[in-house]
Design an enzyme around this catalytic site. Structure first.
Site, PDB file in Angstrom:
ATOM      1  N   ASP A 139       2.396  11.665   8.830  1.00 25.62           N
ATOM      2  CA  ASP A 139       1.317  11.909   7.866  1.00 25.62           C
ATOM      3  C   ASP A 139      -0.079  11.637   8.433  1.00 25.62           C
ATOM      4  OD1 ASP A 139       1.697   9.194   7.887  1.00 25.62           O
ATOM      5  OD2 ASP A 139       1.871   8.954   5.711  1.00 25.62           O
ATOM      6  N   ARG A 140      -0.150  10.915   9.543  1.00 26.36           N
ATOM      7  CA  ARG A 140      -1.477  10.649  10.125  1.00 26.36           C
ATOM      8  C   ARG A 140      -1.809  11.659  11.218  1.00 26.36           C
ATOM      9  NH1 ARG A 140      -2.606   4.217  10.621  1.00 26.36           N
ATOM     10  NH2 ARG A 140      -2.141   3.754   8.451  1.00 26.36           N
ATOM     11  N   LYS A 196      10.175   4.033   0.221  1.00 22.98           N
ATOM     12  CA  LYS A 196       9.297   4.238  -0.924  1.00 22.98           C
ATOM     13  C   LYS A 196       9.820   5.366  -1.791  1.00 22.98           C
ATOM     14  CE  LYS A 196       5.837   7.268   1.160  1.00 22.98           C
ATOM     15  NZ  LYS A 196       4.413   7.561   1.212  1.00 22.98           N
ATOM     16  N   ARG A 240      -9.065  -6.424   7.858  1.00 30.69           N
ATOM     17  CA  ARG A 240      -9.734  -5.226   8.370  1.00 30.69           C
ATOM     18  C   ARG A 240     -11.216  -5.319   8.024  1.00 30.69           C
ATOM     19  NH1 ARG A 240      -5.298  -2.495   9.801  1.00 30.69           N
ATOM     20  NH2 ARG A 240      -3.631  -2.064   8.312  1.00 30.69           N
ATOM     21  N   GLU A 256      -8.708   9.435   4.449  1.00 29.57           N
ATOM     22  CA  GLU A 256      -8.952   8.021   4.677  1.00 29.57           C
ATOM     23  C   GLU A 256      -9.365   7.830   6.132  1.00 29.57           C
ATOM     24  OE1 GLU A 256      -6.476   5.096   2.375  1.00 29.57           O
ATOM     25  OE2 GLU A 256      -4.929   6.473   3.031  1.00 29.57           O
ATOM     26  N   GLU A 257     -10.109   6.749   6.359  1.00 31.72           N
ATOM     27  CA  GLU A 257     -10.553   6.446   7.714  1.00 31.72           C
ATOM     28  C   GLU A 257      -9.391   6.142   8.652  1.00 31.72           C
ATOM     29  OE1 GLU A 257      -9.904   3.159   8.793  1.00 31.72           O
ATOM     30  OE2 GLU A 257      -9.058   2.862   6.784  1.00 31.72           O
ATOM     31  N   SER A 258      -8.252   5.775   8.072  1.00 28.87           N
ATOM     32  CA  SER A 258      -7.087   5.371   8.849  1.00 28.87           C
ATOM     33  C   SER A 258      -6.290   6.576   9.342  1.00 28.87           C
ATOM     34  CB  SER A 258      -6.213   4.457   7.996  1.00 28.87           C
ATOM     35  OG  SER A 258      -5.908   5.098   6.774  1.00 28.87           O
ATOM     36  N   ASP A 266       1.675  10.271  13.642  1.00 28.56           N
ATOM     37  CA  ASP A 266       2.312   8.951  13.646  1.00 28.56           C
ATOM     38  C   ASP A 266       3.816   9.003  13.405  1.00 28.56           C
ATOM     39  OD1 ASP A 266       2.212   9.633  10.964  1.00 28.56           O
ATOM     40  OD2 ASP A 266       2.014   7.543  10.328  1.00 28.56           O
ATOM     41  N   THR A 310       0.839  -1.207   0.000  1.00 28.72           N
ATOM     42  CA  THR A 310       0.000   0.000   0.000  1.00 28.72           C
ATOM     43  C   THR A 310       0.870   1.252   0.000  1.00 28.72           C
ATOM     44  OG1 THR A 310      -1.535  -1.239   1.404  1.00 28.72           O
ATOM     45  CG2 THR A 310      -1.955   1.105   1.184  1.00 28.72           C
ATOM     46  N   LYS A 367      -0.720  12.488   2.749  1.00 25.82           N
ATOM     47  CA  LYS A 367      -1.564  12.945   3.831  1.00 25.82           C
ATOM     48  C   LYS A 367      -0.671  13.702   4.803  1.00 25.82           C
ATOM     49  CE  LYS A 367      -1.559   8.299   5.818  1.00 25.82           C
ATOM     50  NZ  LYS A 367      -1.648   7.252   4.798  1.00 25.82           N
ATOM     51  N   SER A 408       6.002   4.153   8.559  1.00 30.20           N
ATOM     52  CA  SER A 408       4.860   4.884   9.074  1.00 30.20           C
ATOM     53  C   SER A 408       4.596   4.619  10.552  1.00 30.20           C
ATOM     54  CB  SER A 408       3.639   4.546   8.222  1.00 30.20           C
ATOM     55  OG  SER A 408       2.561   5.365   8.574  1.00 30.20           O
ATOM     56  N   ARG A 427       7.861  -2.560   2.801  1.00 33.43           N
ATOM     57  CA  ARG A 427       7.999  -2.623   4.267  1.00 33.43           C
ATOM     58  C   ARG A 427       8.367  -4.012   4.715  1.00 33.43           C
ATOM     59  NH1 ARG A 427       3.111   0.973   6.657  1.00 33.43           N
ATOM     60  NH2 ARG A 427       3.644   2.785   5.395  1.00 33.43           N
TER      61      ARG A 427
HETATM   62  C1  G1P Z   1      -3.075   1.310   5.917  1.00 28.91           C
HETATM   63  C2  G1P Z   1      -4.362   2.106   5.889  1.00 28.91           C
HETATM   64  C3  G1P Z   1      -4.415   2.944   4.640  1.00 28.91           C
HETATM   65  C4  G1P Z   1      -3.184   3.837   4.553  1.00 28.91           C
HETATM   66  C5  G1P Z   1      -1.926   3.000   4.681  1.00 28.91           C
HETATM   67  C6  G1P Z   1      -0.684   3.853   4.759  1.00 28.91           C
HETATM   68  O1  G1P Z   1      -3.024   0.441   4.808  1.00 28.91           O
HETATM   69  O2  G1P Z   1      -5.477   1.260   5.963  1.00 28.91           O
HETATM   70  O3  G1P Z   1      -5.594   3.712   4.648  1.00 28.91           O
HETATM   71  O4  G1P Z   1      -3.158   4.529   3.348  1.00 28.91           O
HETATM   72  O5  G1P Z   1      -1.986   2.198   5.859  1.00 28.91           O
HETATM   73  O6  G1P Z   1      -0.711   4.712   5.863  1.00 28.91           O
HETATM   74  P1  G1P Z   1      -3.408  -1.107   4.888  1.00 28.91           P
HETATM   75  O7  G1P Z   1      -2.567  -1.712   5.967  1.00 28.91           O
HETATM   76  O8  G1P Z   1      -4.866  -1.150   5.289  1.00 28.91           O
HETATM   77  O9  G1P Z   1      -3.150  -1.633   3.518  1.00 28.91           O
HETATM   78 ZN    ZN Z   2       2.383   7.397   8.351  1.00 32.71          ZN
END
Ligand code: G1P
Ligand code: ZN
Length: 544
Positions: free
Chosen positions: A282-283, A126, A497, A364-366, A278, A18, A377, A113, A22
């Site tokens: 970015d969060r 990245k 999730r 995003e909800e996260s 975080d 994503t 973000k 992250s 990592r």
């Molecule tokens: C998670 C979050 C997603 C976010 C990403 C990077 O990814 O759900 O919204 O963009 O971290 O911060 P996931 O582990 O769900 O693929």
């Molecule tokens: Zn982050």
């Protein structure tokens, strides 16, 4: 300065997820592992030769060593100029800002992250493209393809590079610039928000806030902006010194991991406003006195109030949210008469929409919120947006959000994470759900009727690229939803999730407890996916 070509063997597991590649720190420390991936970036991004690369990371364990390695490889690969944050540090949004501001050929960001750090923790890398955003799938796939066939990489021998002194140095024909990691970002924030007005809020002495940097990268950013530029009292930023292991914590700003700052929002001495960010900055999490703002609501409130904020007073072109994010912002877009896009999870899907000016805000909800000011973000940006809004509206966080619900209805929201489950079991669960999708529409589950059920696919409206299998959506006739997807950022086993959303237009019922409202949906979601029998888990690892 002698350039050497080192023979290597390809690794088969370097496909970015994503948000970049990592893995455990120990995997990155294996001989050639980092180097192979970095060389694959240089091999596919050929304009870096003779160009400019931005480089920095969130300061986690192995950050410094990796920065040294990458600078040497950049020099050996003919990069003309490398811009590095002092100490090898750059928050992810600051890196995005710098990539854009100096019109560079992209950047390499070292971060995992919110994943824990330290010798046994996670590490990540990245590549961000010249627009400042995470590389789109076409680019990450090309890098991945290269990692599968790589046979050698280029580096050069040099002593340790001094990362701590701001200034310029040369490495062969490459100019290495060590810059203040905060200055450019702070200037951008000052251009977007009304710092004078926020300062007045603090100066009056009636308003107090705390920002939890969680021992991660935002400490120096928040201290400079909140305490020095805006005049918040000293001590406003807590856990403000970045540590290589984040103080042993899990630098994820949610109610579970950022409980220290959450506790400061209740009781007799409660602060009026609190926030956290975080590992890489970015969060964000936004809190009022005795009040938690869900990230989905935060995005909706930000969109509905953008006209109050200097940087957005000219209007917003559109909004976007990732698919599992609640539909609260959709209602705001409808009221404003602007487009609302539903994209797959991950910030990279917002890039094209932002570049094409189809959207101004996205989230995003996260715990991710952002705008067209960068292509990532941005945690502190969201905090400053809220501060500016509080200063303008002169209401509490709770009043602003409750007023929003009264106007648009409330989208109750919760997410269940089942971490570290068996990968095969997780895949089996998703496959089984996929097989059942066709039969679900029209059927009744508990007191809910299924309106639609599908596996989410997205066609990028700008470049036409198609991303399939981005999660399972089950929508009910009353606007409620269940979404299932597997995480693309984990490093151990699989993470399932489950995202749940219920819509409540009735003002009288908007004050109910989330857990209570969600109970029937939780029952449906766990039953439908056979979570317990397939994963052996009765309860999720984390509920946010
Ligand atoms: C998670 C979050 C997603 C976010 C990403 C990077 O990814 O759900 O919204 O963009 O971290 O911060 P996931 O582990 O769900 O693929
Ligand atoms: Zn982050």
């Amino acid at each position: 300065m002698e350039i050497s070509t080192i023979k290597t063997q390809a690794f088969s597991d370097q496909r970015p997820g994503t948000s970049g590649l990592r893995k455990k720190v120990t995997i990155f420390q294996a001989p050639h592992y980092l180097e192979n991936f970095v060389q694959s970036i240089f091999d596919t991004r050929t304009d870096l030769k003779g160009g400019t690369l931005v480089l920095g990371g969130d300061g986690r364990h192995y950050n410094r060593q990796a920065i040294q390695t990458i600078i040497r490889m950049a020099a050996a690969n003919g990069v003309a100029r490398v811009i590095v944050g002092q100490g090898g540090l750059l928050s992810t949004p600051a890196a995005s800002c710098i990539i854009r501001k100096y019109r560079t050929n992209g950047g390499i960001i070292l971060s995992a992250s919110h994943n824990p750090g330290g010798p046994d923790g996670d590490f990540g890398i990245k590549f961000n493209t010249p627009n400042g955003g995470p590389a789109p799938e076409g680019v990450t796939e090309a890098i991945y393809a290269r990692t599968r066939e790589i046979g050698e990489y280029r580096t050069l021998t040099s002593g340790a590079i001094d990362l701590d002194t701001i200034g310029m140095l040369s490495l062969g024909n490459t100019r290495v610039e060590i810059i203040d990691p905060v200055a450019d970002y702070a200037a951008l924030m000052e251009a977007l928000f009304d710092f004078g007005r926020i300062r007045q809020l603090f100066d009056a002495g009636l308003f107090r806030m705390r920002f939890d940097a969680m021992h991660a990268i935002t400490g120096p950013y928040a201290k400079h902006i909140l305490e020095e530029m805006l005049g918040a009292e000293p001590g406003t930023v807590i856990n403000g010194i970045p540590r290589e292991d984040f103080g042993g914590g899990h630098p994820d700003p949610n109610l579970v991991h950022a409980h220290e700052v959450v506790a400061l929002t209740s009781g007799r001495k409660a602060v009026d406003f609190a926030a956290a960010s975080d590992g890489d900055g970015d969060r964000n999490m936004i809190l009022g006195r005795d009040f938690f703002v869900t990230p989905s609501d935060s995005l909706a409130v930000i969109a509905a109030n953008a006209h109050h904020i200097k940087g957005y007073a000219g209007g917003i072109s559109g909004v976007a949210r990732s698919m599992p994010t609640s539909q609260a912002v959709d209602r705001v877009a409808e009221m404003l008469g602007i487009d609302c896009y539903e994209t797959p999870t991950g910030w990279k899907f917002f890039g094209n929409l932002l570049d094409a000016n189809r959207i101004t805000l996205c989230g995003e909800e996260s715990f991710g919120t952002g705008s067209n000011h960068v292509r990532e973000k941005d945690g502190l940006w969201a905090v400053l947006f809220w501060l500016n809004l509080l200063a303008v509206r002169k209401q509490s966080v709770k009043e602003i959000v409750q007023e929003h619900w009264r106007r648009f209805g409330r989208n109750f929201y919760t997410r269940y994470d089942y971490e570290g489950i068996d990968t095969e079991a997780a895949n089996g669960l998703i496959t089984r759900l996929q097989e059942r999708l066709a039969d679900l529409p029209g059927s009744s589950l508990d007191s809910y009727t299924v309106d639609y059920a599908d596996s989410f696919a997205y066609t990028d409206p700008v470049d036409g690229s198609v991303s399939e299998n981005q999660g399972i959506r089950i929508g009910f006739t009353d606007g409620s939803r269940i979404v299932y997807r597997l995480s693309g950022t984990g490093t151990e086993g699989a993470t399932l999730r489950v995202y749940l959303e219920a819509y409540e237009p009735d003002r009288e019922k908007q004050g109910r407890k989330t857990a209570e409202v969600m109970k029937p949906l939780v029952g449906i979601a766990t039953g439908l996916a056979e979570i317990e029998s397939r994963t052996g888990r009765r309860e999720p690892t984390v509920i946010t």
